[in-house]
Design an enzyme around this catalytic site. Structure first.
Site, mmCIF file in Angstrom:
data_model
loop_
_atom_site.group_PDB
_atom_site.id
_atom_site.type_symbol
_atom_site.label_atom_id
_atom_site.label_comp_id
_atom_site.label_asym_id
_atom_site.label_seq_id
_atom_site.Cartn_x
_atom_site.Cartn_y
_atom_site.Cartn_z
ATOM 1 N N HIS A 306 0.846 -1.196 0.000
ATOM 2 C CA HIS A 306 0.000 0.000 0.000
ATOM 3 C C HIS A 306 0.873 1.235 0.000
ATOM 4 O O HIS A 306 1.933 1.234 0.624
ATOM 5 C CB HIS A 306 -0.904 0.011 1.241
ATOM 6 C CG HIS A 306 -2.056 0.938 1.110
ATOM 7 N ND1 HIS A 306 -1.960 2.274 1.405
ATOM 8 C CD2 HIS A 306 -3.309 0.723 0.675
ATOM 9 C CE1 HIS A 306 -3.134 2.830 1.166
ATOM 10 N NE2 HIS A 306 -3.966 1.935 0.722
ATOM 11 N N ASP A 363 -7.937 -5.346 -0.018
ATOM 12 C CA ASP A 363 -8.417 -6.240 -1.081
ATOM 13 C C ASP A 363 -7.985 -7.692 -0.902
ATOM 14 O O ASP A 363 -8.380 -8.551 -1.674
ATOM 15 C CB ASP A 363 -7.908 -5.739 -2.441
ATOM 16 C CG ASP A 363 -8.589 -4.451 -2.857
ATOM 17 O OD1 ASP A 363 -9.795 -4.347 -2.585
ATOM 18 O OD2 ASP A 363 -7.937 -3.573 -3.433
#
Ligand code: ACO
Length: 422
Positions: A306, A363
């Site tokens: 991320h 996700d």
């Protein structure tokens, strides 16, 4: 630190203001830098660029903290449903009982799509990707409400906000039914928001569907954790498009397109496809970790890493424990959940991932829940959009309310040929 930074560039000695946020985050205000020196800042991918001041969401990627309007995401997930959290995001405060009921009823009674929208969905090639259909539908919705597209009219914006939140589940469900060759099922004013979505998705052609409260809870949770994530790619897109005074529908359609990409919201679909591929490859997790580390390969672990989190993504932790609860309740063994956990374990102990602070993101585990509910993999990112919609709108509204709003227009350092003759 003082609220002024001293900068020395060539013969220029400057004092630049430092903006300090409520959580003590500091941002150097360089808006006058070019005017004073002729120099711009360069930051490809906006890795170190603050594009705005915002009061909606706080996240600390080093500590793994996420808060909406000051409330911890973990607490919101325990105590609120999607409608509460949506109103919190849009209005800054949790709703009173009366505000919640008024909004809930207004949204439920607005879920029906205009006939032209139903025809539009029916006209798409069945095998087309649902995100392409969704982006087209969001934009097309404005063609049925042409007197409601003035971005500077507060009442029109409120009506459009309500309509988008009301109709996105219907659009999503109709896209699914169209792709699977089923008749559309009308929304039911007696049902809640999430219940309506599940029924429009899965009811038989007489409209019958037994709503499972575990599915409703799981979906509420997923929608809440996806609600907002400050200046991510799709939200920044919505703000950039909105900054041109583009109407809300078109700005949101742009956000849908940005979300579609596999490095952003499309990672949920890509992640489940990756886990299925590993399953078909005898569950050889180590092989895929090796591929992800190999710079010649180009393969990445989807659902991992991320831009902002350099610690465990708090949303991934919430979703992972929800997976445990849901699968146990349903007495389901999902081999992909097993593989995901094995993959996480190997990656988190591997020097490559440790050194780069790469952890599972939102996700990584969401697909396990979507699969348990029966949502097809191509629809995962559409579900992400349903959750993110109020976040996009809250940012679009914040942008328009800001006294310092200007059209977003970055600069560049030109590297092409100098003037030459034809
Ligand atoms: N697998 C393997 N290596 C990775 C991964 C990954 N998933 N993610 C990052 N890295 C490596 C990069 O190769 C790079 O290594 P290097 O320093 O040796 O060159 C280093 O980690 C830093 O990566 P960047 O690409 O510079 O990080 P950036 O902040 O630009 O990208 C992103 C973040 C796009 C999320 C990236 O981690 C990624 O591609 N992840 C997979 C896709 C994904 O899951 N996206 C969803 C994100 S959450 C969301 O948007 C909803």
């Amino acid at each position: 630190m003082s609220d002024v930074a001293k900068l020395s560039i060539g013969e220029h000695e400057l004092e630049l203001p430092v903006i300090v946020g409520t959580e003590n985050e500091q941002g150097l205000d360089i808006s006058k830098l070019r005017g004073m020196t002729g120099i711009i800042t360069l930051d490809e991918g906006f890795v170190n660029t603050g594009s705005t001041q915002s009061a909606i969401t706080f996240l600390d990627g080093e500590k793994g903290i996420l808060r909406y309007r000051g409330y911890a995401i973990e607490e919101i997930c325990k105590k609120c449903d999607f409608i509460d959290s949506t109103l919190l995001l849009l209005n800054g405060e949790l709703p009173s009982d009366e505000q919640r009921e008024t909004f809930r009823q207004a949204v439920i009674s607005d879920m029906q799509l205009p006939e032209g929208m139903v025809k539009l969905i029916s006209a798409f090639p069945r095998e087309a990707h649902p995100m392409a259909m969704l982006a087209a539908c969001v934009n097309a919705l404005s063609t049925h409400h042409q007197d409601q597209v003035d971005p500077l009219d507060a009442q029109q914006v409120q009506n459009s906000t309500q309509r988008l939140i009301a109709t996105l589940p219907t659009i999503a469900a109709y896209i699914h039914r169209h792709r699977t060759g089923q008749e559309f099922v009308a929304p039911n004013a007696e049902l809640g928001y999430v219940e309506n979505f599940l029924t429009m998705m899965f009811a038989d052609e007489q409209g019958h569907y037994e709503v499972d409260s575990d599915f409703v809870d799981a979906l509420n949770l997923l929608l809440i954790v996806h609600l907002d994530h400050e200046q991510n790619c799709s939200t920044s897109t919505v703000r950039v498009v909105g900054s041109a005074n583009t109407n809300l529908y078109a700005s949101i359609a742009a956000g849908v397109c940005a979300l579609w990409g596999p490095l952003h919201g499309g990672a949920n679909e890509a992640c489940v496809n990756m886990l299925s591929q590993i399953a078909e490859d005898d569950g050889d997790v180590a092989k895929y970790v090796g591929m992800a580390k190999d710079k010649q390969d180009g393969f990445r672990l989807m659902g991992f890493g991320h831009r902002v989190y350099k610690n465990y993504d708090p949303r991934a932790r919430i979703i992972k424990s929800a997976c445990d609860v849901l699968l146990e309740k349903l007495d389901l063994d999902d081999p992909l959940f097993e593989i995901a956990q094995a993959l996480e374990k190997v990656a988190l102990e591997d020097e490559y991932f440790v050194a780069r602070k790469l952890y599972p993101n939102v996700d990584f585990y969401s697909g396990v829940i979507y699969r348990a509910i029966g949502i097809p993999v191509e629809l995962f990112t559409v579900l992400f959009a349903m959750g993110r919609l109020p976040g996009w709108i809250a940012h679009w509204q914040e942008l328009h309310a800001s006294p310092s709003k200007r059209i977003c227009r970055p600069r560049q350092v030109y590297t092409g040929p100098e003037l030459r003759e034809l």
